[in-house]
Design a protein around this motif. Structure first.
Motif, mmCIF file in Angstrom:
data_model
loop_
_atom_site.group_PDB
_atom_site.id
_atom_site.type_symbol
_atom_site.label_atom_id
_atom_site.label_comp_id
_atom_site.label_asym_id
_atom_site.label_seq_id
_atom_site.Cartn_x
_atom_site.Cartn_y
_atom_site.Cartn_z
ATOM 1 N N ASP A 1 -12.031 11.620 13.815
ATOM 2 C CA ASP A 1 -11.520 12.767 13.066
ATOM 3 C C ASP A 1 -10.062 13.013 13.463
ATOM 4 O O ASP A 1 -9.636 12.665 14.563
ATOM 5 N N LEU B 1 -9.591 15.271 8.312
ATOM 6 C CA LEU B 1 -10.487 14.259 7.766
ATOM 7 C C LEU B 1 -11.925 14.754 7.664
ATOM 8 O O LEU B 1 -12.589 14.536 6.656
ATOM 9 N N MET C 1 -12.945 7.789 1.272
ATOM 10 C CA MET C 1 -11.557 7.924 1.721
ATOM 11 C C MET C 1 -10.916 6.543 1.890
ATOM 12 O O MET C 1 -11.507 5.664 2.517
ATOM 13 N N ILE D 1 -7.594 5.338 3.617
ATOM 14 C CA ILE D 1 -6.508 5.795 4.480
ATOM 15 C C ILE D 1 -5.580 4.612 4.735
ATOM 16 O O ILE D 1 -6.004 3.597 5.287
#
Length: 157
Positions: A24, A37, A45, A47
């Motif tokens: 996180d 997050l 997600m 990233i």
């Protein structure tokens, strides 16, 4: 010796993928907001760790923006995480090339260390539960098709 180093790099790549949960983090975004997050669970997600001095990173930005726009309504988020200690060059680049997805700044490189970012760019794809499901290191034209395949697979789950 070279094989040993390569094996070590491959081992570290598998460690990131084998994690049950993505680390996180909370980072400040270009728009001044703080994004965390853990608050995105329920969304897939993507990233992308990047830097303004990285040619392949810059080349990849428009493709990431297309993915973000295409899949946003299906619960897929794209976040760009700039890893430079000074964000001025990244901000200058983003004045010229605007993207629709959030750009976050990892000024201390804590997040990139947690994700074992060793190549630029590095793209990490998380499932709806926040688990690391794919890690792509580097960029070559067309790799966004792999990202899209990963996203489609996760959308079917």
């Amino acid at each position: 010796m070279k094989h040993w180093v390569l094996s070590l790099l491959l081992l570290s790549a598998s460690l990131v993928q084998a994690q049950s949960a993505a680390p996180d983090f909370t980072l400040k975004a270009l728009d001044g907001s703080n994004l965390r997050l853990a608050e995105q669970k329920g969304d897939i997600m993507l990233i992308n760790f990047w830097a303004s001095w990285c040619g392949p990173c810059i080349q990849e930005m428009p493709a990431l923006d297309k993915l973000a726009q295409k899949y946003q309504t299906l619960g897929v988020q794209v976040w760009g995480v700039n890893v430079e200690n000074d964000s001025a060059a990244a901000k200058a680049y983003l004045q010229k090339v605007q993207v629709s997805f959030p750009i976050l700044f990892d000024l201390e490189n804590d997040v990139s260390k947690a994700y074992q970012v060793e190549a630029m760019p590095t793209t990490v794809i998380l499932d709806k539960d926040g688990n690391v499901r794919a890690v792509h290191r580097g960029y070559q034209s067309g790799v966004e098709k792999k990202y899209e395949a990963d996203i489609k697979k996760l959308l079917r789950e």
